[in-house]
Design an enzyme around this catalytic site. Structure first.
Site, PDB file in Angstrom:
ATOM      1  N   LYS A   1       0.822  -1.218   0.000  1.00  0.00           N
ATOM      2  CA  LYS A   1       0.000   0.000   0.000  1.00  0.00           C
ATOM      3  C   LYS A   1       0.850   1.260   0.000  1.00  0.00           C
ATOM      4  CE  LYS A   1      -4.410  -1.545   1.866  1.00  0.00           C
ATOM      5  NZ  LYS A   1      -5.398  -1.411   2.915  1.00  0.00           N
TER       6      LYS A   1
ATOM      7  N   LYS B   1      -3.881 -11.353  -5.615  1.00  0.00           N
ATOM      8  CA  LYS B   1      -5.203 -11.576  -5.012  1.00  0.00           C
ATOM      9  C   LYS B   1      -6.230 -10.582  -5.574  1.00  0.00           C
ATOM     10  CE  LYS B   1      -4.845  -8.419  -1.191  1.00  0.00           C
ATOM     11  NZ  LYS B   1      -5.142  -7.987   0.121  1.00  0.00           N
TER      12      LYS B   1
ATOM     13  N   LYS C   1     -10.188  -4.797  -4.044  1.00  0.00           N
ATOM     14  CA  LYS C   1     -11.047  -3.675  -4.439  1.00  0.00           C
ATOM     15  C   LYS C   1     -10.219  -2.473  -4.880  1.00  0.00           C
ATOM     16  CE  LYS C   1     -11.665  -3.417   0.462  1.00  0.00           C
ATOM     17  NZ  LYS C   1     -12.485  -4.030   1.458  1.00  0.00           N
TER      18      LYS C   1
HETATM   19  P1  TYM Z   1     -10.197  -6.308   4.370  1.00  0.00           P
HETATM   20  O1  TYM Z   1     -11.329  -5.370   4.620  1.00  0.00           O
HETATM   21  O2  TYM Z   1      -9.147  -5.946   3.395  1.00  0.00           O
HETATM   22  O3  TYM Z   1     -10.755  -7.706   3.948  1.00  0.00           O
HETATM   23  C1  TYM Z   1     -11.789  -8.340   4.683  1.00  0.00           C
HETATM   24  C2  TYM Z   1     -11.610  -9.838   4.687  1.00  0.00           C
HETATM   25  O4  TYM Z   1     -11.636 -10.336   3.350  1.00  0.00           O
HETATM   26  C3  TYM Z   1     -10.503 -11.180   3.137  1.00  0.00           C
HETATM   27  N1  TYM Z   1     -10.078 -11.055   1.730  1.00  0.00           N
HETATM   28  C4  TYM Z   1      -9.958 -12.086   0.892  1.00  0.00           C
HETATM   29  N2  TYM Z   1     -10.200 -13.401   1.054  1.00  0.00           N
HETATM   30  C5  TYM Z   1      -9.987 -14.189  -0.040  1.00  0.00           C
HETATM   31  N3  TYM Z   1      -9.567 -13.728  -1.241  1.00  0.00           N
HETATM   32  C6  TYM Z   1      -9.319 -12.411  -1.437  1.00  0.00           C
HETATM   33  N4  TYM Z   1      -8.917 -11.972  -2.618  1.00  0.00           N
HETATM   34  C7  TYM Z   1      -9.517 -11.534  -0.335  1.00  0.00           C
HETATM   35  N5  TYM Z   1      -9.370 -10.183  -0.189  1.00  0.00           N
HETATM   36  C8  TYM Z   1      -9.737  -9.910   1.087  1.00  0.00           C
HETATM   37  C9  TYM Z   1      -9.447 -10.654   4.103  1.00  0.00           C
HETATM   38  O5  TYM Z   1      -8.467 -11.626   4.366  1.00  0.00           O
HETATM   39  C10 TYM Z   1     -10.273 -10.288   5.306  1.00  0.00           C
HETATM   40  O6  TYM Z   1     -10.475 -11.425   6.123  1.00  0.00           O
HETATM   41  N6  TYM Z   1      -7.196  -5.731   8.284  1.00  0.00           N
HETATM   42  C11 TYM Z   1      -8.416  -6.335   7.857  1.00  0.00           C
HETATM   43  C12 TYM Z   1      -9.619  -5.888   8.642  1.00  0.00           C
HETATM   44  C13 TYM Z   1      -9.488  -6.047  10.126  1.00  0.00           C
HETATM   45  C14 TYM Z   1      -9.619  -7.265  10.847  1.00  0.00           C
HETATM   46  C15 TYM Z   1      -9.525  -6.898  12.218  1.00  0.00           C
HETATM   47  C16 TYM Z   1      -9.845  -8.582  10.458  1.00  0.00           C
HETATM   48  C17 TYM Z   1      -9.310  -5.047  11.028  1.00  0.00           C
HETATM   49  N7  TYM Z   1      -9.339  -5.549  12.281  1.00  0.00           N
HETATM   50  C18 TYM Z   1      -9.621  -7.861  13.235  1.00  0.00           C
HETATM   51  C19 TYM Z   1      -9.936  -9.544  11.490  1.00  0.00           C
HETATM   52  C20 TYM Z   1      -9.829  -9.180  12.834  1.00  0.00           C
HETATM   53  C21 TYM Z   1      -8.676  -5.930   6.400  1.00  0.00           C
HETATM   54  O7  TYM Z   1      -8.222  -4.924   5.933  1.00  0.00           O
HETATM   55  O8  TYM Z   1      -9.515  -6.711   5.748  1.00  0.00           O
END
Ligand code: TYM
Length: 327
Positions: free
Chosen positions: A111, A193, A196
């Site tokens: 990022k 991967k 968005k």
């Molecule tokens: P975020 O918002 O980027 O993504 C949310 C969840 O979606 C999963 N994910 C995917 N899984 C499979 N294939 C993909 N291409 C893919 N892209 C995204 C992510 O692994 C995630 O589980 N840092 C985290 C949010 C967060 C969080 C937390 C998660 C903040 N605090 C505490 C768990 C526990 C994030 O940015 O996810």
């Protein structure tokens, strides 16, 4: 009974990677466990957000969780910023986190790439806030996609470091990464991967894409020069599409491969687009129905914040005491 917790960023588009990687696994763990699910608005603002859009996206995230099957009676559903203990604990964890371990975070490196000196401190510190999110609730299991594994490792390390220094305080959490769907790849580039923030809309299928858009995106998905439909690691584009097909249709990849024996990419892609739209349209109807009633969504989030706050504030009382700031 275990304590399960996960969170997603309310940043507009939720794609099928988010759904299959984290939302669906969370829904399937819901029964018989104690569950927490929230929209991490303070993570979202580590990159610039339009305030009016952010407000909309928070409601959209809540509507999506409910449409996916999250039951607010079984899962505490809330908004991160409403429970100020998250940022308070993040500050304390900042004092035991090391610059070096944060510099190694691949998501930060991706990022921050190209941003030079202008990259925000928040983006760098993002994984510490995530650790606070998890440790505050004595979480045992965190359903996430593969890309969050490194952040989970940090949360574990910080829990252990704190416990060693100040006495047993935090539960050391474990990730739960689904066997299938943990890493849905980009349609335009199966080496990366699905994301968005990808430069092209052809990278992802949004949960809100209509039938025509789904078909267009699937038709332009990168595959290879092969002619048969088979599941092999040597053909990553096709393997990714088969995985998506399997998750959307709830058929095994073997059954899908058998169905397309003697057929080519053309038929396969039309079948996949249909399976995806059949999966997405009822979900979209439910999301829209929830969005039509924002008062109800806000009431659910309010109640969730209240429940979360009660647990978080008790934990912070202990943490403050352990570090020696309680007189
Ligand atoms: P975020 O918002 O980027 O993504 C949310 C969840 O979606 C999963 N994910 C995917 N899984 C499979 N294939 C993909 N291409 C893919 N892209 C995204 C992510 O692994 C995630 O589980 N840092 C985290 C949010 C967060 C969080 C937390 C998660 C903040 N605090 C505490 C768990 C526990 C994030 O940015 O996810």
């Amino acid at each position: 009974m275990s304590r399960i917790l996960t969170a997603l960023q309310p940043s507009g588009i939720l794609h099928i990677g988010n759904y299959f990687g984290a939302i669906a696994p969370m829904v399937s763990l819901q029964d018989g466990n104690e569950n927490f699910l929230f929209a991490v608005d303070y993570h979202a603002i580590t990159v610039p957000q339009d305030p009016a859009e952010l407000r909309k996206n928070l409601l959209f995230a809540a509507a999506t969780y409910l449409a996916a099957g999250i039951d607010p009676e079984k899962t505490t559903l809330f908004q991160q910023s409403r429970v100020s203990e998250h940022t308070e604990l993040a500050w304390i964890l900042n004092t035991i986190a090391h610059m070096g371990e944060l510099e190694r975070m691949t998501q930060y490196k991706d990022k921050a790439a190209g941003k030079g000196e202008g990259v925000s401190v928040g983006l760098f510190d993002y994984p510490v806030l995530m650790a606070a999110d998890i440790l505050l609730y004595d979480t045992e299991i965190v359903p996430v996609g593969e890309d969050q594994k490194q952040h989970l490792e940090l949360a574990r390390d910080l829990a252990e470091r704190f416990n060693n220094r100040f006495g047993d305080t935090f539960t050391v959490p474990k990730p739960s990464i689904p066997k299938q769907g943990a890493r849905i790849m980009g349609l335009d580039d199966p080496a990366k991967k699905m994301s968005k923030s990808a430069s092209s809309e052809k990278n992802f299928i949004s949960l809100m894409d209509d039938e025509k858009t789904v078909l267009k995106k699937i038709k332009s998905a990168v595959t290879d020069s092969g002619t048969t439909i088979e599941y092999t690691k040597d053909r990553p584009g096709l393997a990714n599409l088969l995985t998506i097909y399997s998750l959307a249709s709830e058929k095994s990849t073997d059954a899908i491969v058998a169905e397309y024996e003697g057929k080519g990419y053309g038929d396969f892609k039309v079948g996949l687009a249909e399976a995806l739209s059949d999966f997405l349209s009822p979900l979209q109807e439910k999301i829209n129905a929830h969005l039509d009633d924002p008062k109800e969504l806000i009431a659910i989030l309010d109640k969730g914040a209240e429940k979360a706050k009660a647990i978080a504030s008790e934990k912070m009382r202990i943490v403050r005491d352990r570090i020696g700031v309680t007189l």
